[in-house]
Design a protein around this motif. Structure first.
Motif, PDB file in Angstrom:
ATOM      1  N   PRO A  70     -55.450  19.012   7.044  1.00  0.00           N
ATOM      2  CA  PRO A  70     -55.235  18.830   8.415  1.00  0.00           C
ATOM      3  C   PRO A  70     -55.747  17.471   9.085  1.00  0.00           C
ATOM      4  N   VAL A  71     -56.566  16.584   8.248  1.00  0.00           N
ATOM      5  CA  VAL A  71     -56.826  15.051   8.529  1.00  0.00           C
ATOM      6  C   VAL A  71     -56.590  13.987   7.566  1.00  0.00           C
ATOM      7  N   PHE A  72     -55.410  13.248   7.851  1.00  0.00           N
ATOM      8  CA  PHE A  72     -55.075  12.433   6.574  1.00  0.00           C
ATOM      9  C   PHE A  72     -54.922  11.084   7.239  1.00  0.00           C
ATOM     10  N   ASN A  73     -54.922  10.159   6.391  1.00  0.00           N
ATOM     11  CA  ASN A  73     -54.669   8.705   6.667  1.00  0.00           C
ATOM     12  C   ASN A  73     -53.192   8.283   6.576  1.00  0.00           C
ATOM     13  N   GLN A  74     -52.941   7.265   7.578  1.00  0.00           N
ATOM     14  CA  GLN A  74     -51.357   6.749   7.535  1.00  0.00           C
ATOM     15  C   GLN A  74     -51.536   5.511   7.608  1.00  0.00           C
ATOM     16  N   ILE A  75     -50.330   4.704   7.149  1.00  0.00           N
ATOM     17  CA  ILE A  75     -50.147   3.284   7.475  1.00  0.00           C
ATOM     18  C   ILE A  75     -48.876   2.999   7.808  1.00  0.00           C
ATOM     19  N   GLU A  76     -48.551   2.613   8.919  1.00  0.00           N
ATOM     20  CA  GLU A  76     -47.180   2.331   9.356  1.00  0.00           C
ATOM     21  C   GLU A  76     -46.933   0.933   9.702  1.00  0.00           C
ATOM     22  N   GLY A  77     -45.955   0.564   9.245  1.00  0.00           N
ATOM     23  CA  GLY A  77     -45.406  -1.365   9.509  1.00  0.00           C
ATOM     24  C   GLY A  77     -44.411  -1.095  10.357  1.00  0.00           C
ATOM     25  N   LEU A  78     -44.377  -2.180  11.231  1.00  0.00           N
ATOM     26  CA  LEU A  78     -43.326  -2.470  12.452  1.00  0.00           C
ATOM     27  C   LEU A  78     -43.070  -3.778  12.564  1.00  0.00           C
ATOM     28  N   VAL A  79     -41.984  -4.429  12.544  1.00  0.00           N
ATOM     29  CA  VAL A  79     -41.336  -5.564  12.862  1.00  0.00           C
ATOM     30  C   VAL A  79     -40.254  -5.451  13.822  1.00  0.00           C
ATOM     31  N   VAL A  80     -40.453  -6.388  14.817  1.00  0.00           N
ATOM     32  CA  VAL A  80     -39.399  -6.301  16.210  1.00  0.00           C
ATOM     33  C   VAL A  80     -39.135  -7.991  16.319  1.00  0.00           C
ATOM     34  N   ASP A  81     -37.942  -8.340  15.992  1.00  0.00           N
ATOM     35  CA  ASP A  81     -37.435  -9.642  16.316  1.00  0.00           C
ATOM     36  C   ASP A  81     -35.975  -9.533  16.533  1.00  0.00           C
ATOM     37  N   GLU A  82     -35.534 -10.869  16.586  1.00  0.00           N
ATOM     38  CA  GLU A  82     -34.022 -11.123  16.662  1.00  0.00           C
ATOM     39  C   GLU A  82     -33.402 -11.034  15.124  1.00  0.00           C
ATOM     40  N   GLY A  83     -32.465 -10.285  15.029  1.00  0.00           N
ATOM     41  CA  GLY A  83     -31.418 -10.199  13.943  1.00  0.00           C
ATOM     42  C   GLY A  83     -32.276  -9.596  12.681  1.00  0.00           C
ATOM     43  N   ILE A  84     -33.330  -8.442  13.150  1.00  0.00           N
ATOM     44  CA  ILE A  84     -33.852  -7.786  11.953  1.00  0.00           C
ATOM     45  C   ILE A  84     -32.877  -6.542  11.586  1.00  0.00           C
ATOM     46  N   GLY A  85     -32.920  -6.382  10.124  1.00  0.00           N
ATOM     47  CA  GLY A  85     -31.902  -5.204   9.887  1.00  0.00           C
ATOM     48  C   GLY A  85     -32.463  -4.497   8.681  1.00  0.00           C
ATOM     49  N   MET A  86     -31.774  -3.809   8.039  1.00  0.00           N
ATOM     50  CA  MET A  86     -32.196  -2.899   6.695  1.00  0.00           C
ATOM     51  C   MET A  86     -32.537  -4.140   5.589  1.00  0.00           C
ATOM     52  N   ALA A  87     -31.725  -5.009   5.491  1.00  0.00           N
ATOM     53  CA  ALA A  87     -32.121  -5.960   4.339  1.00  0.00           C
ATOM     54  C   ALA A  87     -33.542  -6.713   4.560  1.00  0.00           C
ATOM     55  N   ASP A  88     -34.047  -6.839   5.594  1.00  0.00           N
ATOM     56  CA  ASP A  88     -35.341  -7.305   5.818  1.00  0.00           C
ATOM     57  C   ASP A  88     -36.355  -6.009   5.445  1.00  0.00           C
ATOM     58  N   LEU A  89     -36.169  -4.802   5.628  1.00  0.00           N
ATOM     59  CA  LEU A  89     -36.846  -3.693   5.311  1.00  0.00           C
ATOM     60  C   LEU A  89     -36.902  -3.762   3.866  1.00  0.00           C
ATOM     61  N   LYS A  90     -35.691  -3.645   3.025  1.00  0.00           N
ATOM     62  CA  LYS A  90     -35.903  -3.495   1.728  1.00  0.00           C
ATOM     63  C   LYS A  90     -36.497  -4.546   1.044  1.00  0.00           C
ATOM     64  N   GLY A  91     -36.417  -5.929   1.707  1.00  0.00           N
ATOM     65  CA  GLY A  91     -37.190  -6.681   0.969  1.00  0.00           C
ATOM     66  C   GLY A  91     -38.855  -6.561   1.128  1.00  0.00           C
ATOM     67  N   THR A  92     -39.103  -6.142   2.384  1.00  0.00           N
ATOM     68  CA  THR A  92     -40.470  -6.117   2.587  1.00  0.00           C
ATOM     69  C   THR A  92     -41.274  -5.116   1.807  1.00  0.00           C
ATOM     70  N   LEU A  93     -40.520  -3.946   1.428  1.00  0.00           N
ATOM     71  CA  LEU A  93     -40.921  -2.762   0.691  1.00  0.00           C
ATOM     72  C   LEU A  93     -40.908  -3.099  -0.631  1.00  0.00           C
ATOM     73  N   ASP A  94     -39.950  -4.090  -1.246  1.00  0.00           N
ATOM     74  CA  ASP A  94     -40.185  -4.420  -2.578  1.00  0.00           C
ATOM     75  C   ASP A  94     -41.378  -5.444  -2.736  1.00  0.00           C
ATOM     76  N   TYR A  95     -41.662  -6.098  -1.822  1.00  0.00           N
ATOM     77  CA  TYR A  95     -42.969  -6.882  -1.888  1.00  0.00           C
ATOM     78  C   TYR A  95     -44.083  -6.005  -1.942  1.00  0.00           C
ATOM     79  N   PHE A  96     -44.091  -5.103  -1.185  1.00  0.00           N
ATOM     80  CA  PHE A  96     -45.227  -4.347  -0.879  1.00  0.00           C
ATOM     81  C   PHE A  96     -45.574  -3.474  -2.308  1.00  0.00           C
ATOM     82  N   VAL A  97     -44.426  -2.765  -2.674  1.00  0.00           N
ATOM     83  CA  VAL A  97     -44.485  -2.161  -4.177  1.00  0.00           C
ATOM     84  C   VAL A  97     -44.784  -3.026  -5.003  1.00  0.00           C
ATOM     85  N   GLN A  98     -44.429  -4.068  -5.254  1.00  0.00           N
ATOM     86  CA  GLN A  98     -45.075  -5.057  -6.285  1.00  0.00           C
ATOM     87  C   GLN A  98     -46.360  -5.598  -6.114  1.00  0.00           C
ATOM     88  N   GLU A  99     -46.757  -5.695  -5.123  1.00  0.00           N
ATOM     89  CA  GLU A  99     -48.052  -6.229  -4.818  1.00  0.00           C
ATOM     90  C   GLU A  99     -49.111  -5.028  -4.870  1.00  0.00           C
TER      91      GLU A  99
END
Length: 378
Positions: free
Chosen positions: A234-263
């Motif tokens: 019933p109690v768990f930890n969560q991490i959420e990322g957010l980016v808001v800017d001009e021209g942000i799309g799915m490609a930026d999300l995919k690149g960020t997640l690939d970076y996170f996975v490799q790190e």
């Protein structure tokens, strides 16, 4: 006229007779020699050498003798008492030496024994995992946000495009806090209080008080009405990322997640997105990462199974997507100018498959035997 007969002694005291003095002396010496320890010697000394001892009482009778007899009796008693005193001193020295030798053996400390028999444990792996994730995104220049665990219902649901009829807003899924004066049929949810079900309200708070561009990661405890079992808590930890800017799309999300996975899991790994639906993102996707153990080689190979990914080649991490324009409107950000992406990952689940933990109880019950193997990893 004849002179007085000074050798005549008309007084005879029984305890001062030579045989009586010798007997008292011998009994005293025997009792002293028989004393097995210092306490027994103390008792023997009181009985045979102190004020109420036979020799002490005999010494008091010397005054009743004629002058001619006092010297002989005094010498006889004095020699006996001196012998007893010497015997007490010698026996005391012997017993003290025996006691000290025994203490050295019985109370000695073996300095070769392990000094850390009580385990000191280690930092909880959730702590080190959280700090590692914060470092990964901190290297990108992102901010790490924290906030209240008791949250307004509007922040947790309405602002995130989660409607009033959504199943997550029922008491079967959410802990509601009794809020005096709140009427769900009249109020819009800003005044109702709940235990946050996700860390997304931290992102809403940031977007309400700040203007884009925003790059942040929110980390913290969340609460849902799940029973504690092998895979739920019933109690768990969560991490959420957010980016808001001009021209942000799915490609930026995919690149960020690939970076996170490799790190986090190793170089050369990649991620994939599977279409899904979440009210607060559009389009939405489930985030999978390539198995960091078999790298997909176990797929279709029954002779080389992988326990980590169950030979599927991919491991599910969480949800993600492009921020729904309705969420931006709810916090006063122009969706025509700005866009963004968001993702969420459960830390307990990540920890379980990363370290092969089979039971959620091990993570939450605080047993030092669980944290000990993780040591002081930093």
């Amino acid at each position: 006229m004849s002179a007085p007969n000074k050798s005549y002694d008309p007084v005879e005291v029984e305890v001062l007779k030579p045989e009586a003095v010798e007997k008292a002396r011998d009994e005293a010496l025997a009792a002293i020699a028989a004393a097995a320890d210092l306490d027994a010697l103390h008792e023997a000394e009181i009985a045979h050498a102190k004020d109420r001892s036979p020799l002490a009482l005999a010494n008091r009778e010397i005054g009743a003798l004629p002058p001619a007899a006092k010297a002989d009796a005094g010498k006889r008693v004095g020699q006996a008492r001196a012998a007893v005193s010497r015997a007490v001193a010698e026996r005391r020295a012997e017993l003290a030496a025996e006691r000290d030798a025994r203490v050295l053996v019985e109370e000695s400390v073996d300095v070769t024994l392990p000094w850390d028999r009580a385990p000191r444990g280690g930092r909880h792996p959730l702590t080190t995992l959280t700090e590692r994730i914060a470092e990964v995104f901190g290297a990108l220049g992102w901010e790490v946000n924290e906030g209240p665990e008791v949250e307004a219902e509007w922040m947790n649901f309405d602002a995130l495009n989660i409607g009033r009829d959504h199943p997550a807003r029922s008491p079967q899924d959410t802990f509601f806090i009794d809020t005096p004066g709140y009427d769900p049929d009249v109020d819009d949810g800003r005044d109702a209080l709940i235990l946050r079900t996700q860390t997304s309200p931290l992102q809403i708070r940031s977007m309400l008080t700040r203007k884009p561009p925003l790059h942040m990661v929110s980390i913290g405890r969340t609460f849902r009405t799940d029973a504690l079992d092998a895979t739920h808590t019933p109690v768990f930890n969560q991490i959420e990322g957010l980016v808001v800017d001009e021209g942000i799309g799915m490609a930026d999300l995919k690149g960020t997640l690939d970076y996170f996975v490799q790190e986090m899991f190793g170089a050369g790994l990649t991620s994939r997105l599977r279409p899904n639906y979440f009210p607060f993102t559009e389009p939405s996707a489930e985030l999978d990462m390539q198995c960091f153990v078999c790298h997909g080689s176990s797929v279709g190979d029954p002779d080389n199974p992988c326990r980590t990914c169950s030979s599927e080649g991919w491991i599910e991490l969480g949800g993600c997507g492009v921020v729904n324009p309705r969420v931006l409107v709810s916090v006063g950000i122009d969706p025509e100018r700005y866009s963004g992406f968001a993702f969420g990952i459960g830390l307990e689940r990540t920890l379980m498959f990363r370290h092969g933990i089979a039971d959620m109880h091990d993570i939450v019950e605080g047993d030092v035997r669980f944290t000990l193997p993780f040591g002081v990893e930093i």
